[in-house]
Design an enzyme around this catalytic site. Structure first.
Site, PDB file in Angstrom:
ATOM      1  N   CYS A 165      22.154  33.083  23.740  1.00  0.00           N
ATOM      2  CA  CYS A 165      22.494  34.436  24.187  1.00  0.00           C
ATOM      3  C   CYS A 165      21.906  34.669  25.583  1.00  0.00           C
ATOM      4  O   CYS A 165      22.207  33.934  26.516  1.00  0.00           O
ATOM      5  CB  CYS A 165      22.005  35.435  23.150  1.00  0.00           C
ATOM      6  SG  CYS A 165      22.607  37.127  23.347  1.00  0.00           S
ATOM      7  N   ASP A 214      33.668  34.490  19.915  1.00  0.00           N
ATOM      8  CA  ASP A 214      32.578  35.216  20.587  1.00  0.00           C
ATOM      9  C   ASP A 214      33.168  36.343  21.431  1.00  0.00           C
ATOM     10  O   ASP A 214      33.843  36.093  22.426  1.00  0.00           O
ATOM     11  CB  ASP A 214      31.784  34.253  21.467  1.00  0.00           C
ATOM     12  CG  ASP A 214      30.495  34.855  22.016  1.00  0.00           C
ATOM     13  OD1 ASP A 214      30.426  36.091  22.158  1.00  0.00           O
ATOM     14  OD2 ASP A 214      29.570  34.095  22.309  1.00  0.00           O
ATOM     15  N   HIS A 243      29.578  34.964  18.027  1.00  0.00           N
ATOM     16  CA  HIS A 243      28.372  35.004  18.843  1.00  0.00           C
ATOM     17  C   HIS A 243      27.146  34.834  17.943  1.00  0.00           C
ATOM     18  O   HIS A 243      27.094  35.360  16.838  1.00  0.00           O
ATOM     19  CB  HIS A 243      28.291  36.346  19.589  1.00  0.00           C
ATOM     20  CG  HIS A 243      27.194  36.409  20.592  1.00  0.00           C
ATOM     21  ND1 HIS A 243      27.219  35.683  21.762  1.00  0.00           N
ATOM     22  CD2 HIS A 243      26.022  37.095  20.601  1.00  0.00           C
ATOM     23  CE1 HIS A 243      26.137  35.936  22.461  1.00  0.00           C
ATOM     24  NE2 HIS A 243      25.383  36.781  21.768  1.00  0.00           N
TER      25      HIS A 243
END
Length: 272
Positions: A132, A190, A222
């Site tokens: 991330c 994502d 994600h």
């Protein structure tokens, strides 16, 4: 491989001491063993349980891992919760912190690794990874010539140039500064990095002549490697496949050195 865990609080120019958690492999009877160093950058929640477990996995394969706490300008080293308030804080601090401060954190983390007598990164062989926000930070960490390899999991904000204060980072503009090899991993589901964003990253790396691999699992969302179930995205099978990609890259580009064996192999302890 056994692991010894500790931490060091490192002063920064941008504000506060940064706590760097370290995960050090241990091989009995090899006191002179040297290992490559790897920086693990966390998501917006700092060094949480899933991030620490990820770092331990890497360390168990023979890497000294340094995991910095990113938000030392705003709070202590404690992890944020995977809930609404924790998410709000992490997202707010992500764009309050200066990009130059993120880069200082990366430099200090590599410096810590290279200062260790047990780290063969002292001769310029270190790696980086993260998820991330941490995927973006690992990407930027690769601008440092000491970084031979970086694995970036679902790196946010690269495609949109929106990291840090002012939301105007230069990460894509600096890809020619990357001399090591990259692995970029994004789930096709994502929503944080849409298809056109992934295409932009891939094309920019390709046009710049960067050595890289690009992997997009068809059903992954994600944060699919985060082994925490509150958001229902963890996919252990895909996480395992991607971890093998990390091990392949680090194993090929970073080297360890056990040194001579010393002493007798101790008897196992008769305890639970």
């Amino acid at each position: 491989m056994l692991i010894q865990e500790s931490y060091k609080d490192v002063p920064t120019q941008h504000g506060g001491d940064m706590r760097i958690f370290t995960f050090h492999p241990q091989i009995p009877n090899y006191p002179k063993a040297k290992f490559p160093g790897v920086v693990v950058f966390s998501e917006i929640y700092q060094v949480t349980g899933p991030v620490a477990r990820f770092a331990r996995q890497i360390a168990s394969h023979g890497y000294i891992v340094a995991a910095p706490s990113s938000y030392h300008e705003f709070t202590g080293p404690e992890a944020l919760a995977y809930d609404g308030p924790g998410t709000d804080k992490g997202n707010a601090w992500k764009i309050e912190k200066k990009v130059s401060a993120y880069d200082e954190d990366a430099t200090l983390s590599i410096d810590l690794l290279t200062s260790m007598e047990t780290c063969n990164g002292r001769i310029g062989k270190s790696g980086a990874t993260g998820m991330c926000l941490g995927g973006h930070l690992a990407f930027r960490c690769a601008f440092d010539k000491r970084v031979r390899a970086a694995v970036c999991y679902f790196a946010t904000d690269i495609h949109s140039h929106t990291l840090g204060q002012g939301k105007n980072d230069d990460s894509l503009d600096r890809v020619k500064d990357i001399s090591g090899e990259l692995v970029m991993i994004f789930g096709k589901k994502d929503t944080h990095v849409p298809p056109e964003g992934r295409d932009l990253i891939r094309k920019t790396l390709h046009d710049a002549g960067v050595t890289f691999s690009f992997y997009e699992p068809a059903w992954a969302q994600h944060a699919f490697i985060r082994d925490e179930l509150s958001k229902g995205r963890y996919d252990p099978a895909l996480a395992g496949i991607c971890f093998q990609m990390l091990l392949e890259l680090f194993g090929r580009t970073l080297n360890g050195d056990l040194g001579p064996m010393a002493g007798e192999v101790p008897e196992p302890e008769d305890v639970c």
